[in-house]
Motif scaffolding. Structure first.
Motif, PDB file in Angstrom:
ATOM      1  N   MET A 170     -80.869  -1.452 -59.628  1.00 27.09           N
ATOM      2  CA  MET A 170     -81.631  -2.606 -59.807  1.00 27.09           C
ATOM      3  C   MET A 170     -81.055  -3.456 -60.974  1.00 27.09           C
ATOM      4  O   MET A 170     -81.072  -4.645 -60.873  1.00 27.09           O
ATOM      5  N   GLU A 171     -80.128  -2.948 -61.749  1.00 23.85           N
ATOM      6  CA  GLU A 171     -79.459  -3.526 -62.826  1.00 23.85           C
ATOM      7  C   GLU A 171     -78.028  -3.371 -62.521  1.00 23.85           C
ATOM      8  O   GLU A 171     -77.125  -3.489 -63.271  1.00 23.85           O
ATOM      9  N   GLY A 172     -77.763  -3.034 -61.293  1.00 24.12           N
ATOM     10  CA  GLY A 172     -76.341  -3.222 -60.931  1.00 24.12           C
ATOM     11  C   GLY A 172     -75.418  -2.074 -61.472  1.00 24.12           C
ATOM     12  O   GLY A 172     -74.080  -2.287 -61.470  1.00 24.12           O
ATOM     13  N   HIS A 231     -69.578  -3.028 -69.905  1.00 19.16           N
ATOM     14  CA  HIS A 231     -68.802  -3.849 -68.975  1.00 19.16           C
ATOM     15  C   HIS A 231     -69.380  -5.223 -68.752  1.00 19.16           C
ATOM     16  O   HIS A 231     -68.541  -6.113 -68.160  1.00 19.16           O
ATOM     17  N   ARG A 232     -70.445  -5.566 -69.174  1.00 23.31           N
ATOM     18  CA  ARG A 232     -71.086  -6.791 -68.816  1.00 23.31           C
ATOM     19  C   ARG A 232     -71.236  -7.631 -70.363  1.00 23.31           C
ATOM     20  O   ARG A 232     -71.943  -8.417 -70.329  1.00 23.31           O
ATOM     21  N   GLY A 233     -70.203  -7.523 -71.065  1.00 21.81           N
ATOM     22  CA  GLY A 233     -69.993  -8.375 -72.242  1.00 21.81           C
ATOM     23  C   GLY A 233     -70.944  -8.196 -73.275  1.00 21.81           C
ATOM     24  O   GLY A 233     -70.801  -8.463 -74.307  1.00 21.81           O
ATOM     25  N   SER A 245     -80.552  -5.282 -76.518  1.00 18.82           N
ATOM     26  CA  SER A 245     -79.638  -6.479 -75.906  1.00 18.82           C
ATOM     27  C   SER A 245     -79.259  -5.843 -74.300  1.00 18.82           C
ATOM     28  O   SER A 245     -79.056  -7.048 -73.897  1.00 18.82           O
ATOM     29  N   ASP A 246     -79.397  -4.755 -74.072  1.00 18.53           N
ATOM     30  CA  ASP A 246     -79.506  -4.527 -72.635  1.00 18.53           C
ATOM     31  C   ASP A 246     -80.169  -2.958 -72.413  1.00 18.53           C
ATOM     32  O   ASP A 246     -80.440  -2.432 -73.421  1.00 18.53           O
ATOM     33  N   GLY A 247     -80.535  -2.984 -71.345  1.00 17.16           N
ATOM     34  CA  GLY A 247     -81.287  -1.607 -71.040  1.00 17.16           C
ATOM     35  C   GLY A 247     -82.715  -2.041 -70.908  1.00 17.16           C
ATOM     36  O   GLY A 247     -83.387  -0.737 -70.784  1.00 17.16           O
ATOM     37  N   ASN A 248     -83.330  -2.991 -71.019  1.00 19.77           N
ATOM     38  CA  ASN A 248     -84.621  -3.286 -71.312  1.00 19.77           C
ATOM     39  C   ASN A 248     -85.449  -2.919 -69.843  1.00 19.77           C
ATOM     40  O   ASN A 248     -86.505  -2.581 -70.042  1.00 19.77           O
ATOM     41  N   GLY A 249     -84.836  -3.328 -68.687  1.00 16.16           N
ATOM     42  CA  GLY A 249     -85.580  -3.018 -67.450  1.00 16.16           C
ATOM     43  C   GLY A 249     -85.537  -1.456 -67.326  1.00 16.16           C
ATOM     44  O   GLY A 249     -86.727  -1.252 -66.983  1.00 16.16           O
ATOM     45  N   ARG A 250     -84.485  -0.889 -67.562  1.00 13.66           N
ATOM     46  CA  ARG A 250     -84.748   0.708 -67.353  1.00 13.66           C
ATOM     47  C   ARG A 250     -85.563   1.367 -68.277  1.00 13.66           C
ATOM     48  O   ARG A 250     -86.338   2.085 -67.992  1.00 13.66           O
ATOM     49  N   VAL A 251     -85.264   1.030 -69.472  1.00  9.75           N
ATOM     50  CA  VAL A 251     -86.269   1.621 -70.545  1.00  9.75           C
ATOM     51  C   VAL A 251     -87.799   1.193 -70.293  1.00  9.75           C
ATOM     52  O   VAL A 251     -88.727   1.897 -70.288  1.00  9.75           O
TER      53      VAL A 251
END
Ligand SMILES: Nc1ncnc2c1ncn2[C@@H]1O[C@H](COP(=O)(O)OP(=O)(O)O)[C@@H](O)[C@H]1O
Ligand SMILES: [Mg+2]
Length: 396
Positions: A83-85, A150-152, A224-230
């Motif tokens: 879901m998060e690429g 890899h997504r900045g 900053s990233d990983g919010n959907g998965r966590v």
């Protein structure tokens, strides 16, 4: 994010960010849900609770719930990441988990494996420490450990955001949604933790709590990233810690994946217009579907187990062979040295067992592996990867 879309929101307030954008700060939980709204949720809640009850019953009857837990976690890790690429295959995930090198997309496969490990460690931690922000930071640390960004966004593993983040665009000016700045996010997280630990449930069913908690976490967007998965790990963690689930056998990503746009739109509609009814009923529908699908998976895995046992009966079953079958449900891809170690037998003895299992059609040698060769229980993998929601058990 359009100021006009959110300035009259009943679910939060706007604040200015350092760079002069408006960011949305959600009100603390719980929202004031009108009695009429709660009444409307009765039917979806009853259906979700029934499906969860059936799944719990199945879990209780299982001789070894890990037969189901590990496969479901692998499925959750794959779908939540995709879901998060972040994509890999079940074969690659399990090969890497068994210690082999990933043939392709090694970085993504590692990240999906991180998800599975973070999830199972977070669940294990619930036996020692209550579910808290610390649990989530640890899960985040493990999820992103050793992951080259890899997504900045340089996500600091295990740490809450330092900088303003935004959702749904590559530049903040075009963002669909801007979550709270760091200071407000930290305050919101403290409130969320209080909500997780509150004594007075205010009459809210823990399945409804789960919907509120997931929305709140995603809207705070603390990392900053990983919010959907966590945040999706948090759903299962909450269900286990609140006692709704006896075993960790309910995961939502496999069903959310197919409705990703609606999933996001419904959370957005809570922030924009206070549409809690839409979000909660959607969430409960996803819970019901995920629970039915897990029941189907359990049925199929139990059928595979029966089939393996009867095949081994013909092959002159030994305790070792049955021990390997149990192990295969937890790690369906294995090498001979791993089997030898697990059973505490010599390499030649394990090799002989594996030959039996290959002859009985339980194991297949995986092409492309050598030193060591890996063997796969293909029927188990087929059940895990073929979770087919269209054929999930009908609701009763
Ligand atoms: N408008 C929104 N409101 C609240 N949450 C959202 C919104 N849009 C997306 N999300 C959540 O943000 C997640 C993506 O955030 P991100 O930090 O990139 O997660 P991950 O790294 O796990 O990719 C989505 O899966 C969804 O849960
Ligand atoms: Mg992301």
């Amino acid at each position: 994010m359009k100021k006009a879309d959110f300035e009259d929101s009943p679910s939060g307030t706007l604040v200015l960010t350092e760079r002069g954008q408006y960011a949305f700060v959600p009100n603390p939980l719980p929202p004031a849900l009108a009695p009429g709204l709660l009444a409307d949720l009765n039917t979806p809640l009853a259906e979700a609770a029934a499906a969860v009850g059936e799944l719990n019953g199945l879990g209780r009857l299982m001789r070894n719930p890990y037969l189901l837990i590990r496969p479901l976690q692998a499925q959750e890790a794959l779908t939540s990441s995709s879901m998060e690429g972040t994509y890999t295959t079940l074969d690659d995930l399990l090969l890497v988990e068994a210690g082999a090198d990933a043939p392709v997309r090694a970085a993504d496969t590692q990240e999906v494996l991180n998800y599975r490990l973070a999830l199972s460690e977070a669940i294990a931690s619930l036996a020692e420490i209550p579910l808290s922000l610390r649990t989530l930071r640890q899960a985040h640390a493990q999820l992103l450990s050793g992951v080259a960004r890899h997504r900045g966004t340089a996500a600091r593993a295990g740490e809450f955001k330092q900088h303003q983040n935004f959702i749904g665009a590559y530049e903040i000016e075009k963002a669909r949604f801007i979550p709270p700045p760091r200071a407000q996010a930290l305050a919101c997280l403290d409130d969320l933790e209080c909500f997780l630990h509150r004594e007075d449930r205010q009459g809210l069913h823990p399945l409804i709590d789960a919907a509120l908690i997931h929305y709140q976490f995603e809207t705070i967007h603390p990392f900053s990233d990983g919010n959907g998965r966590v945040g999706r790990m948090l759903i299962t963690l909450h269900l286990v810690s609140s006692g709704v689930m006896r075993h960790p056998i309910l995961y939502l990503s496999p069903v959310l994946e197919g409705r990703k746009d609606e999933y996001i739109d419904r959370m957005y509609a809570v922030s924009k217009a206070g549409d809690w009814a839409g979000w909660i009923s959607f969430f409960l529908e996803m819970v019901a579907q995920a629970a039915r699908s897990a029941c189907t998976t359990a049925d199929r895995l139990l059928a595979v187990e029966q089939d393996y046992r009867s095949r081994l009966q013909q092959a002159g079953r030994s305790a070792n062979l049955l021990g390997i079958v149990d192990l295969l449900f937890q790690t369906p891809i294995l090498s001979i040295p791993q089997i030898a170690e697990h059973l505490g037998v010599t390499y030649p003895a394990a090799q002989k067992n594996v030959r039996h299992l290959v002859d009985a059609g339980v194991l297949q040698e995986m092409s492309g592996t050598s030193n060591p060769r890996y063997f796969v229980a293909r029927d188990i993998l087929n059940v895990i990867s073929g979770i087919d929601h269209a054929h999930a058990r009908p609701s009763h």
